[in-house]
Design a protein around this motif. Structure first.
Motif, short mmCIF file in Angstrom:
data_model
loop_
_atom_site.label_atom_id
_atom_site.label_comp_id
_atom_site.label_asym_id
_atom_site.label_seq_id
_atom_site.Cartn_x
_atom_site.Cartn_y
_atom_site.Cartn_z
N GLN A 215 42.21 47.60 23.92
CA GLN A 215 42.11 48.33 25.17
C GLN A 215 42.79 47.56 26.30
OE1 GLN A 215 38.15 49.37 26.22
NE2 GLN A 215 38.77 50.55 27.99
N GLU A 216 43.54 48.32 27.10
CA GLU A 216 44.17 47.71 28.27
C GLU A 216 43.11 47.41 29.32
OE1 GLU A 216 48.32 49.54 29.35
OE2 GLU A 216 46.90 51.14 28.88
N ASP A 217 43.32 46.40 30.10
CA ASP A 217 42.45 46.08 31.20
C ASP A 217 42.87 46.93 32.40
OD1 ASP A 217 42.29 43.94 33.78
OD2 ASP A 217 40.49 44.17 32.56
N PHE A 218 41.91 47.51 33.11
CA PHE A 218 42.20 48.38 34.26
C PHE A 218 43.03 47.64 35.31
CE2 PHE A 218 41.03 49.81 38.54
CZ PHE A 218 41.60 51.08 38.51
N GLN A 219 42.61 46.45 35.65
CA GLN A 219 43.32 45.69 36.69
C GLN A 219 44.77 45.42 36.29
OE1 GLN A 219 41.92 44.85 39.71
NE2 GLN A 219 43.96 44.20 40.33
N ASP A 220 44.98 45.09 35.03
CA ASP A 220 46.35 44.84 34.55
C ASP A 220 47.20 46.10 34.63
OD1 ASP A 220 45.67 42.22 34.01
OD2 ASP A 220 45.34 42.57 31.86
N LYS A 221 46.63 47.23 34.19
CA LYS A 221 47.40 48.47 34.23
C LYS A 221 47.70 48.88 35.67
CE LYS A 221 48.53 52.76 32.45
NZ LYS A 221 48.13 53.84 31.61
N LEU A 222 46.73 48.75 36.55
CA LEU A 222 46.93 49.10 37.96
C LEU A 222 48.00 48.21 38.59
CD1 LEU A 222 46.08 50.81 40.38
CD2 LEU A 222 44.32 49.11 40.85
N THR A 223 47.92 46.93 38.37
CA THR A 223 48.91 46.01 38.91
C THR A 223 50.30 46.33 38.38
OG1 THR A 223 47.24 44.27 39.09
CG2 THR A 223 49.53 43.57 39.15
N TYR A 224 50.36 46.67 37.11
CA TYR A 224 51.64 46.99 36.47
C TYR A 224 52.32 48.20 37.09
CZ TYR A 224 54.72 48.81 32.80
OH TYR A 224 55.78 49.32 32.10
N CYS A 225 51.54 49.20 37.47
CA CYS A 225 52.17 50.45 37.92
C CYS A 225 52.18 50.66 39.43
CB CYS A 225 51.57 51.64 37.20
SG CYS A 225 49.84 51.90 37.49
N LEU A 226 51.70 49.75 40.22
CA LEU A 226 51.68 49.92 41.68
C LEU A 226 53.07 50.12 42.29
CD1 LEU A 226 48.93 47.46 42.95
CD2 LEU A 226 48.87 49.98 42.92
N ASP A 227 54.07 49.52 41.69
CA ASP A 227 55.42 49.65 42.23
C ASP A 227 56.20 50.82 41.64
OD1 ASP A 227 55.20 47.50 44.03
OD2 ASP A 227 55.64 46.07 42.45
N PHE A 228 55.58 51.58 40.74
CA PHE A 228 56.24 52.78 40.21
C PHE A 228 56.36 53.81 41.33
CE2 PHE A 228 54.63 52.27 35.56
CZ PHE A 228 55.45 51.18 35.40
N GLN A 229 57.39 54.63 41.26
CA GLN A 229 57.56 55.70 42.23
C GLN A 229 56.72 56.90 41.83
OE1 GLN A 229 61.80 56.36 42.39
NE2 GLN A 229 62.13 54.58 43.68
#
Length: 155
Positions: free
Chosen positions: A76-90
């Motif tokens: 399972q992915e960690d929520f914080q990791d996934k959020l940090t990863y996609c914050l700069d996505f458009q």
């Protein structure tokens, strides 16, 4: 009663190049749950809501794959990791562009009520004949209008 009588014309919107981080800042600062996405000339090209963001950043669960007795496990992915990863996505990566329900300012209140009831959405973009965004109608706008104009009878 026409939609022009109660629609919001000072619309908060974003462009498709707005990042998810910028979007979250706008949603939180303005205490709103979604915004229209507009092109360079102000035409409506999509919508994005807090629900779209939540569904996108939701961590993926553990999955077990059995390929001819070779077992692969995706943790399972960690929520914080996934959020940090996609914050700069458009927002263009997750915005909705199909089946967007819109109205025009000359439509009747009853038509907006039917849309809210049938589709269970919270906001409806108001566009002109050129698909340019000119306003937005929310369920709350209608309730305020009904209360002030009919129940409370204040202008």
């Amino acid at each position: 009663m026409k939609i022009r009588d109660f629609m919001i014309t000072d619309v908060i919107s974003v462009t498709e190049s707005t990042t998810i981080k910028e979007l979250l800042k706008i949603l939180v600062a303005n205490k709103i749950g979604g915004v229209p996405v507009v092109g360079d000339n102000g035409d409506l090209i999509g919508v994005i809501s807090d629900g779209d963001v939540i569904r996108y950043v939701k961590p993926q669960g553990r999955t077990v794959y059995d390929m001819f007795s070779l077992v692969l496990v995706a943790e399972q992915e960690d929520f914080q990791d996934k959020l940090t990863y996609c914050l700069d996505f458009q927002v263009s990566k997750i915005m909705r562009t199909k089946d967007i329900i819109t109205v025009n300012e000359s439509q009747r209140l009853e038509e907006a009520l039917n849309i809210f009831s049938k589709h269970r959405i919270k906001k409806i973009p108001v566009i002109d004949e050129n698909k340019k965004l000119i306003g937005v109608v929310s369920r709350g706008d209608i309730l305020r209008y009904v209360y002030n104009q009919i129940i409370n009878k204040t202008p």
